[in-house]
Each structure stands twice: as C-alpha cells, then as structure tokens.
Write a protein that holds these residues in place. Sequence first.
Motif, PDB file in Angstrom:
ATOM      1  N   ALA A 459     -27.357 -25.756  -9.582  1.00 47.28           N
ATOM      2  CA  ALA A 459     -26.141 -26.436  -9.133  1.00 47.28           C
ATOM      3  C   ALA A 459     -24.961 -25.469  -9.123  1.00 47.28           C
ATOM      4  CB  ALA A 459     -25.843 -27.619 -10.040  1.00 47.28           C
ATOM      5  N   LEU A 460     -24.391 -25.260  -7.934  1.00 47.52           N
ATOM      6  CA  LEU A 460     -23.211 -24.420  -7.740  1.00 47.52           C
ATOM      7  C   LEU A 460     -22.144 -25.260  -7.043  1.00 47.52           C
ATOM      8  CD1 LEU A 460     -25.093 -21.286  -6.372  1.00 47.52           C
ATOM      9  CD2 LEU A 460     -24.466 -21.749  -8.743  1.00 47.52           C
ATOM     10  N   VAL A 461     -20.936 -24.729  -6.914  1.00 48.60           N
ATOM     11  CA  VAL A 461     -19.850 -25.489  -6.295  1.00 48.60           C
ATOM     12  C   VAL A 461     -19.440 -24.813  -4.988  1.00 48.60           C
ATOM     13  CG1 VAL A 461     -17.591 -26.540  -6.635  1.00 48.60           C
ATOM     14  CG2 VAL A 461     -19.024 -26.025  -8.615  1.00 48.60           C
ATOM     15  N   PRO A 462     -19.430 -25.548  -3.869  1.00 47.65           N
ATOM     16  CA  PRO A 462     -18.977 -24.954  -2.602  1.00 47.65           C
ATOM     17  C   PRO A 462     -17.502 -24.613  -2.661  1.00 47.65           C
ATOM     18  CG  PRO A 462     -19.341 -27.320  -2.357  1.00 47.65           C
ATOM     19  CD  PRO A 462     -19.868 -26.946  -3.709  1.00 47.65           C
ATOM     20  N   GLY A 463     -17.144 -23.515  -1.993  1.00 45.83           N
ATOM     21  CA  GLY A 463     -15.787 -23.001  -2.095  1.00 45.83           C
ATOM     22  C   GLY A 463     -14.720 -23.845  -1.460  1.00 45.83           C
ATOM     23  N   ASP A 464     -15.088 -24.779  -0.554  1.00 46.46           N
ATOM     24  CA  ASP A 464     -14.047 -25.586   0.074  1.00 46.46           C
ATOM     25  C   ASP A 464     -13.318 -26.440  -0.953  1.00 46.46           C
ATOM     26  OD1 ASP A 464     -16.341 -27.209  -0.285  1.00 46.46           O
ATOM     27  OD2 ASP A 464     -15.627 -28.620   1.229  1.00 46.46           O
ATOM     28  N   ALA A 465     -13.959 -26.732  -2.079  1.00 47.53           N
ATOM     29  CA  ALA A 465     -13.296 -27.481  -3.147  1.00 47.53           C
ATOM     30  C   ALA A 465     -12.111 -26.708  -3.714  1.00 47.53           C
ATOM     31  CB  ALA A 465     -14.287 -27.791  -4.267  1.00 47.53           C
ATOM     32  N   PHE A 466     -12.142 -25.390  -3.556  1.00 45.62           N
ATOM     33  CA  PHE A 466     -11.090 -24.518  -4.090  1.00 45.62           C
ATOM     34  C   PHE A 466     -10.220 -23.916  -2.987  1.00 45.62           C
ATOM     35  CE2 PHE A 466     -14.976 -24.296  -6.618  1.00 45.62           C
ATOM     36  CZ  PHE A 466     -14.539 -24.698  -7.865  1.00 45.62           C
ATOM     37  N   GLY A 467     -10.369 -24.411  -1.773  1.00 42.26           N
ATOM     38  CA  GLY A 467      -9.604 -23.850  -0.666  1.00 42.26           C
ATOM     39  C   GLY A 467     -10.148 -22.525  -0.177  1.00 42.26           C
ATOM     40  N   GLY A 468     -11.426 -22.238  -0.481  1.00 36.19           N
ATOM     41  CA  GLY A 468     -12.072 -21.007  -0.037  1.00 36.19           C
ATOM     42  C   GLY A 468     -13.413 -21.332   0.584  1.00 36.19           C
ATOM     43  N   PRO A 469     -13.434 -21.918   1.782  1.00 39.83           N
ATOM     44  CA  PRO A 469     -14.677 -22.435   2.374  1.00 39.83           C
ATOM     45  C   PRO A 469     -15.714 -21.376   2.694  1.00 39.83           C
ATOM     46  CG  PRO A 469     -12.893 -22.472   3.987  1.00 39.83           C
ATOM     47  CD  PRO A 469     -12.269 -22.139   2.658  1.00 39.83           C
ATOM     48  N   GLU A 470     -15.345 -20.111   2.616  1.00 45.95           N
ATOM     49  CA  GLU A 470     -16.291 -19.043   2.910  1.00 45.95           C
ATOM     50  C   GLU A 470     -17.121 -18.646   1.688  1.00 45.95           C
ATOM     51  OE1 GLU A 470     -12.864 -17.520   0.900  1.00 45.95           O
ATOM     52  OE2 GLU A 470     -12.987 -18.702   2.752  1.00 45.95           O
ATOM     53  N   SER A 471     -16.866 -19.291   0.547  1.00 49.67           N
ATOM     54  CA  SER A 471     -17.467 -18.833  -0.708  1.00 49.67           C
ATOM     55  C   SER A 471     -18.124 -19.971  -1.481  1.00 49.67           C
ATOM     56  CB  SER A 471     -16.389 -18.175  -1.581  1.00 49.67           C
ATOM     57  OG  SER A 471     -15.801 -17.058  -0.932  1.00 49.67           O
ATOM     58  N   ILE A 472     -18.788 -19.595  -2.565  1.00 50.85           N
ATOM     59  CA  ILE A 472     -19.289 -20.546  -3.548  1.00 50.85           C
ATOM     60  C   ILE A 472     -18.826 -20.074  -4.924  1.00 50.85           C
ATOM     61  CG2 ILE A 472     -21.321 -21.237  -2.211  1.00 50.85           C
ATOM     62  CD1 ILE A 472     -23.010 -19.347  -3.891  1.00 50.85           C
TER      63      ILE A 472
END
Length: 500
Positions: A459-472
């Motif tokens: 389980a990882l977190v997609p970066g769009d949750a942090f305003g960085g949709p290009e990352s995890i």
Amino acid sequence: MSQTAFARVQCPRLENIGCSERLTSRAHTGSQPLFQEVFRIDKPPHPLGSAHTILGSSNSKICWRSNNTRTMQAANKKHGVVVRAVAAAEVAADSVDQSIAPRVAALKVSKTMALTDAANAMKEAGIPVIGLAAGEPDFDTPEPIAEAGIRAIREGCTHYSPNTGTAAIRNAICKKFKEENGLTYAADEIVVSNGAKQSIVQAVLATCSPGDEVVIPAPYWVSYPEMAKLADARGVILPTSISEGYLLTPEQLEAALTPQSRLLILCSPSNPTGAVYSRERLEALAKVVAKHPRLLVLSDEIYEHIIYPPAEHVSFAGLPGMFERTLTVNGFSKAFAMTGWRLGYLAAPKRFAVACGRIQSQTTSGASSIAQEAGVAALALGKGGGEPVAQMVAAFRERRDYVSMRLLRMNGIRLAEPQGAFYLFPDVTALFGAQADGFGQIVDADSLCQYLLKEAQVALVPGDAFGGPESIRISYAASLSVLEEALDRLEVALEKLQTP
C-alpha cells in the motif's frame, strides 16, 4: 404534493470551490417521494482540484427557496457561473434533513488515512499487505517518556488541564525554543493542543477570513488545502519540481502574492518529499514576505529533529523581521514516536496565540493531562531529543539510503534524495501508459498504486493527494526487513509492466 422552486444562487459558503447547478434525484421511502439535492461543482475557481459532489436533502438551506415556480437566473460575475432554478417537491413534514454543512461536504477524505485503513482491513482479512502509506514511526515511545505518562496516571494527574497547557509544559517548550532555535517566547505565547494537526487548523482559522488566500507550495501535506477551505479561504497552490528539489523559489512566491494573500505555509523538513529549506533559501523567501504587510507565515516544523546532515533545520521565526509574523507549529508525534499521545503546540506572537487558544477553549479544551506530563519528560531528554531520538534518526537514515538505492535500480523511477522526515516521493511518470496483464493500463499514479496494491500487496499513496500527481509517496517508517520484502514485491510487479 405541491411544487416549490429552488433558486440556484451562488452558495456563499461554496464560493471557494465554485458552484454550478443544482440537480435533483428522486428517492423513495415507503410511499413518500423524497428529493435529494445534488450540487455538482464543475468549475473550480482555483487549482485545488476538479469536481466535487455535495449531497443534501431538498429542504436544505444551502440555497434560497422562492415562493413560486418561476425560473430565476443570476450570474456570478467573479466565476462566470450561471445560476438556475429547478422545481422540486416539498419534503414530507416528518422527514429528517440529513444535509451537512457545505464547507464540510466540500472536504476531501485524507488518502493517507483511507489507504492505511484499507491496508489494515486487508491484513485483518488475512491478506499479507505491507502498508507503507502511514506517516507514523514504527518505534515505541522511548521508555522515560512512557514512564512519565504511567507515573502521571498513578499520581492522579488525570483531571482537566489548563486550556492552553500546563505551566510545566509551556515553560519547557519556551526553554526548547530558546536553546535549540534561538527564539524567545513567553508562556502565554504557547498553545498546547491535541496534536500538531489541531495547532495548524487553529492557526488557519484564527488568521484567515473569507476570501483570503493561503499560499501552499506543492507537493504539500494533504490537509493544508482542506484547512483553508474550512476557513472559507482560497488555497493558492505553487507547484515545485523534482529538478528544483521540491523547493519554492522566491520568484515563484513573488509572482503569486496579491493583496488577498494572508498566509504562506512552509513545511521543512517536508511531508511528502523530505525536502529541507536551507537558510539561504529561507532568507530569500523572507525578503519577499517582508514586502507584504498582510502576509503571515505558518512554519510547520513537526519533522525538525528528523533531519540528515549536512542538512540543518532553520526556524523561520528566527529570520530577520519574521518573528512578529510567524506562527510556528511543532509537536511530539514524529521525533518522539508519540503519535497516539496526541500532543502538539503552537508558538506565536501573543495576539495570535490568544486567538488560537480561544478556538481551542470552545472546541476541545486542553490537551490530555497525562500526555502533557509525558511531553515534559520528552523535552527533558536533551537537545534534539537526546540519545533516544538520535538512535531513531540513525535508523531512519539507514532505511532512507536502502530504499533509495533499491528504487533507483528500478526502471521508470526518478528520485530526489530526501534530507529529512521519513518519506520518499519518486517521480513515476515514465510508467504512465504501461500495460499490466489482468489489470489494464497505468494511466496515472493513482492507477499505479491500485496495481501495486493488487499485484504486490503493497500500500502506497498516489501523489495527487499531495498536489504532486506525477509521483507516489513511500513511507520508510518500517523495519529494514519489512522494507526489503516490500521492495522485492514492488520490483517484481514493476518488471511485469509492459512500458510504451
């Protein structure tokens, strides 16, 4: 059943997220037809996100009700939103209005908490999921701190505490600021709360008015934009890049500021990137801040002690001219492994501290008396948390080095080495467009995390949750053996992708 018209007017409490048109959908409870109002926000006026959906019952007071069925129109000149009226049936007198406040309905669920809960549920179901989503140290609270809490219980320190904290812990915090950060605060400029998260939201509510702008560099901690919404303020997101080390530049800040700019939020070391602002960069940002009399700074320093040399922590309030306009937030959860104790604090000029204390007095009141006794013991361990914290930080650094090494060997991963905290935020855009047998196409970071949860059971977190949709985001707050197993699984899953 008589018909009544609802005017689709601009929703005052929804102005910060946009408002288009009201839809109605029929539901049935027994023989009584009910209508449910659906507010579909199609045009967000700022870069906080895309569409939101807000549900409420048809007797909601979100918009005004007219006394006839005549269609009304109004134009929101600010956002160009056309407002129309639609007919809806009156709700039965004995039905319950289950609507919730629009400002709450507009809030996003924290993906970090949602994914952590999902991973825990899978574990309970017997699925061997490895959760690297939560931002929580895997260490137990150091023994001297735990013993202080136990002693507090045994000695009857189990009653209400003063609203802003006991004298003992506020004086200990003042001493900490003086010795570690070179800052001089009085006890009445300290507000002890139930975690740093509460300290932050109280600071936002105390300083921001409707229409104010909260400037937030991205990637950001998931809750900053949502806290701005709660204050009816508007989040202004300033993207940073991996090539710049995820650091805000003075030029970016200068270009973004307006007369409505009220609060700049800085987090160093950063969640989710681990980036650390140097003194030189902070001084350059402070020069920009100084040009704007209304602009305050919220400095989130919760990861202050989890930092890896040669990086050094610098408190923004200690920069020339910044003390009077800085609200500093810190706490015990991260460095002292005290997440469950719920203890954080704010230090600010008295006017702001009093305002935050007033909010707290009408919501939670004082933090746990037991946790405060433990907090005093934590601050007595020595500078930077003493040897117990130094040992945990050394372990975090070893894990950072190991996970970074493994990730950089994998195809499609770009990484800026973090200088603090316990997260990695790799860029995974090279994997977008890849195909996975039995899953489909990897279109973004969200679908990549779904694939990795399904295929690798990590389980990882997609970066769009942090305003960085290009990352995890990957948390390495886990033992080396767990991290090794997780990375073995990730490597196998990524090798199965058929890249473009």
